[in-house]
Design a protein around this motif. Structure first.
Motif, PDB file in Angstrom:
ATOM      1  N   PRO A   2       0.823  -1.206   0.000  1.00  0.00           N
ATOM      2  CA  PRO A   2       0.000   0.000   0.000  1.00  0.00           C
ATOM      3  C   PRO A   2       0.862   1.264   0.000  1.00  0.00           C
ATOM      4  O   PRO A   2       2.024   1.227   0.418  1.00  0.00           O
ATOM      5  CB  PRO A   2      -0.803  -0.120   1.292  1.00  0.00           C
ATOM      6  CG  PRO A   2       0.002  -0.992   2.162  1.00  0.00           C
ATOM      7  CD  PRO A   2       0.747  -1.925   1.270  1.00  0.00           C
ATOM      8  N   LYS A   3       0.267   2.335  -0.458  1.00  0.00           N
ATOM      9  CA  LYS A   3       0.983   3.605  -0.466  1.00  0.00           C
ATOM     10  C   LYS A   3       1.043   4.161   0.947  1.00  0.00           C
ATOM     11  O   LYS A   3       0.139   3.938   1.749  1.00  0.00           O
ATOM     12  CB  LYS A   3       0.275   4.605  -1.367  1.00  0.00           C
ATOM     13  CG  LYS A   3       0.324   4.236  -2.826  1.00  0.00           C
ATOM     14  CD  LYS A   3      -0.396   5.281  -3.642  1.00  0.00           C
ATOM     15  CE  LYS A   3      -0.371   4.917  -5.104  1.00  0.00           C
ATOM     16  NZ  LYS A   3      -1.107   5.874  -5.914  1.00  0.00           N
ATOM     17  N   LEU A   4       2.118   4.891   1.253  1.00  0.00           N
ATOM     18  CA  LEU A   4       2.267   5.538   2.555  1.00  0.00           C
ATOM     19  C   LEU A   4       1.698   6.944   2.482  1.00  0.00           C
ATOM     20  O   LEU A   4       1.856   7.627   1.476  1.00  0.00           O
ATOM     21  CB  LEU A   4       3.742   5.597   2.950  1.00  0.00           C
ATOM     22  CG  LEU A   4       4.430   4.253   3.151  1.00  0.00           C
ATOM     23  CD1 LEU A   4       5.920   4.468   3.324  1.00  0.00           C
ATOM     24  CD2 LEU A   4       3.868   3.545   4.361  1.00  0.00           C
ATOM     25  N   ARG A  56      16.093  13.353  10.279  1.00  0.00           N
ATOM     26  CA  ARG A  56      15.746  11.939  10.203  1.00  0.00           C
ATOM     27  C   ARG A  56      14.279  11.722  10.579  1.00  0.00           C
ATOM     28  O   ARG A  56      13.564  10.944   9.946  1.00  0.00           O
ATOM     29  CB  ARG A  56      16.657  11.147  11.149  1.00  0.00           C
ATOM     30  CG  ARG A  56      16.864   9.721  10.730  1.00  0.00           C
ATOM     31  CD  ARG A  56      17.859   8.979  11.607  1.00  0.00           C
ATOM     32  NE  ARG A  56      18.991   9.809  11.990  1.00  0.00           N
ATOM     33  CZ  ARG A  56      19.547   9.820  13.205  1.00  0.00           C
ATOM     34  NH1 ARG A  56      19.076   9.067  14.174  1.00  0.00           N
ATOM     35  NH2 ARG A  56      20.592  10.579  13.463  1.00  0.00           N
ATOM     36  N   THR A  57      13.810  12.435  11.595  1.00  0.00           N
ATOM     37  CA  THR A  57      12.414  12.326  12.020  1.00  0.00           C
ATOM     38  C   THR A  57      11.477  12.878  10.954  1.00  0.00           C
ATOM     39  O   THR A  57      10.450  12.270  10.637  1.00  0.00           O
ATOM     40  CB  THR A  57      12.204  13.101  13.334  1.00  0.00           C
ATOM     41  OG1 THR A  57      13.156  12.652  14.286  1.00  0.00           O
ATOM     42  CG2 THR A  57      10.806  12.896  13.878  1.00  0.00           C
ATOM     43  N   VAL A  58      11.831  14.024  10.380  1.00  0.00           N
ATOM     44  CA  VAL A  58      10.974  14.673   9.380  1.00  0.00           C
ATOM     45  C   VAL A  58      10.882  13.812   8.128  1.00  0.00           C
ATOM     46  O   VAL A  58       9.821  13.727   7.508  1.00  0.00           O
ATOM     47  CB  VAL A  58      11.506  16.085   9.060  1.00  0.00           C
ATOM     48  CG1 VAL A  58      10.777  16.693   7.884  1.00  0.00           C
ATOM     49  CG2 VAL A  58      11.375  16.977  10.278  1.00  0.00           C
ATOM     50  N   LYS A  59      11.956  13.139   7.760  1.00  0.00           N
ATOM     51  CA  LYS A  59      11.937  12.307   6.554  1.00  0.00           C
ATOM     52  C   LYS A  59      10.987  11.121   6.686  1.00  0.00           C
ATOM     53  O   LYS A  59      10.473  10.622   5.691  1.00  0.00           O
ATOM     54  CB  LYS A  59      13.344  11.824   6.224  1.00  0.00           C
ATOM     55  CG  LYS A  59      14.180  12.877   5.557  1.00  0.00           C
ATOM     56  CD  LYS A  59      15.520  12.335   5.141  1.00  0.00           C
ATOM     57  CE  LYS A  59      16.342  13.417   4.503  1.00  0.00           C
ATOM     58  NZ  LYS A  59      17.666  12.928   4.109  1.00  0.00           N
ATOM     59  N   LYS A  60      10.720  10.685   7.911  1.00  0.00           N
ATOM     60  CA  LYS A  60       9.737   9.618   8.115  1.00  0.00           C
ATOM     61  C   LYS A  60       8.328  10.142   7.831  1.00  0.00           C
ATOM     62  O   LYS A  60       7.449   9.388   7.416  1.00  0.00           O
ATOM     63  CB  LYS A  60       9.807   9.098   9.547  1.00  0.00           C
ATOM     64  CG  LYS A  60      11.044   8.278   9.827  1.00  0.00           C
ATOM     65  CD  LYS A  60      11.073   7.824  11.266  1.00  0.00           C
ATOM     66  CE  LYS A  60      12.384   7.104  11.569  1.00  0.00           C
ATOM     67  NZ  LYS A  60      12.548   6.840  13.002  1.00  0.00           N
ATOM     68  N   PHE A  61       8.114  11.429   8.073  1.00  0.00           N
ATOM     69  CA  PHE A  61       6.807  12.041   7.815  1.00  0.00           C
ATOM     70  C   PHE A  61       6.595  12.318   6.330  1.00  0.00           C
ATOM     71  O   PHE A  61       5.461  12.499   5.884  1.00  0.00           O
ATOM     72  CB  PHE A  61       6.655  13.357   8.578  1.00  0.00           C
ATOM     73  CG  PHE A  61       6.724  13.217  10.076  1.00  0.00           C
ATOM     74  CD1 PHE A  61       6.357  12.045  10.703  1.00  0.00           C
ATOM     75  CD2 PHE A  61       7.151  14.271  10.848  1.00  0.00           C
ATOM     76  CE1 PHE A  61       6.400  11.915  12.084  1.00  0.00           C
ATOM     77  CE2 PHE A  61       7.190  14.159  12.232  1.00  0.00           C
ATOM     78  CZ  PHE A  61       6.815  12.981  12.839  1.00  0.00           C
ATOM     79  N   LEU A  62       7.684  12.387   5.547  1.00  0.00           N
ATOM     80  CA  LEU A  62       7.617  12.681   4.114  1.00  0.00           C
ATOM     81  C   LEU A  62       8.192  11.496   3.339  1.00  0.00           C
ATOM     82  O   LEU A  62       9.329  11.564   2.855  1.00  0.00           O
ATOM     83  CB  LEU A  62       8.414  13.956   3.808  1.00  0.00           C
ATOM     84  CG  LEU A  62       8.021  15.209   4.565  1.00  0.00           C
ATOM     85  CD1 LEU A  62       9.070  16.289   4.405  1.00  0.00           C
ATOM     86  CD2 LEU A  62       6.682  15.710   4.084  1.00  0.00           C
ATOM     87  N   PRO A  63       7.446  10.415   3.200  1.00  0.00           N
ATOM     88  CA  PRO A  63       8.033   9.185   2.658  1.00  0.00           C
ATOM     89  C   PRO A  63       8.456   9.279   1.189  1.00  0.00           C
ATOM     90  O   PRO A  63       9.346   8.549   0.769  1.00  0.00           O
ATOM     91  CB  PRO A  63       6.928   8.151   2.831  1.00  0.00           C
ATOM     92  CG  PRO A  63       5.672   8.919   2.956  1.00  0.00           C
ATOM     93  CD  PRO A  63       6.048  10.229   3.578  1.00  0.00           C
ATOM     94  N   TYR A  64       7.852  10.166   0.394  1.00  0.00           N
ATOM     95  CA  TYR A  64       8.185  10.225  -1.025  1.00  0.00           C
ATOM     96  C   TYR A  64       8.953  11.476  -1.409  1.00  0.00           C
ATOM     97  O   TYR A  64       9.066  11.798  -2.585  1.00  0.00           O
ATOM     98  CB  TYR A  64       6.896  10.122  -1.860  1.00  0.00           C
ATOM     99  CG  TYR A  64       6.182   8.818  -1.602  1.00  0.00           C
ATOM    100  CD1 TYR A  64       6.699   7.623  -2.049  1.00  0.00           C
ATOM    101  CD2 TYR A  64       4.994   8.801  -0.872  1.00  0.00           C
ATOM    102  CE1 TYR A  64       6.067   6.412  -1.798  1.00  0.00           C
ATOM    103  CE2 TYR A  64       4.351   7.602  -0.620  1.00  0.00           C
ATOM    104  CZ  TYR A  64       4.893   6.419  -1.081  1.00  0.00           C
ATOM    105  OH  TYR A  64       4.257   5.226  -0.818  1.00  0.00           O
ATOM    106  N   ALA A  65       9.501  12.172  -0.433  1.00  0.00           N
ATOM    107  CA  ALA A  65      10.244  13.404  -0.708  1.00  0.00           C
ATOM    108  C   ALA A  65      11.684  13.090  -1.066  1.00  0.00           C
ATOM    109  O   ALA A  65      12.254  12.140  -0.599  1.00  0.00           O
ATOM    110  CB  ALA A  65      10.189  14.326   0.486  1.00  0.00           C
TER     111      ALA A  65
END
Length: 65
Positions: A2-4, A56-65
């Motif tokens: 599934p998409k995140l 690192r934390t912010v990148k988990k919130f933006l999975p396709y960035a």
């Protein structure tokens, strides 16, 4: 698979550069600026790169960035 989903609060506040750095604006510049002096508003203009631990934390919130 599934998409995140992207956290909508994060997509409004952060931007990931081409090299993978996370850029963020200074805190305290969204509302109630009348209580801050001009020097504070001027010095917090623009964006800056976040430290590696926070990025690192912010990148988990933006999975396709």
């Amino acid at each position: 698979m599934p998409k995140l989903k992207t956290k909508s609060g994060a997509k409004k506040r952060f931007k990931v550069t081409g090299t993978g750095k996370v850029m963020a604006a200074a805190a305290g510049k969204r509302h109630r600026l009348i209580s801050h002096n001009g020097k504070y508003i001027r010095q917090n203009r623009g964006t800056s790169a976040m430290c590696a631990q926070d990025a690192r934390t912010v990148k988990k919130f933006l999975p396709y960035a």
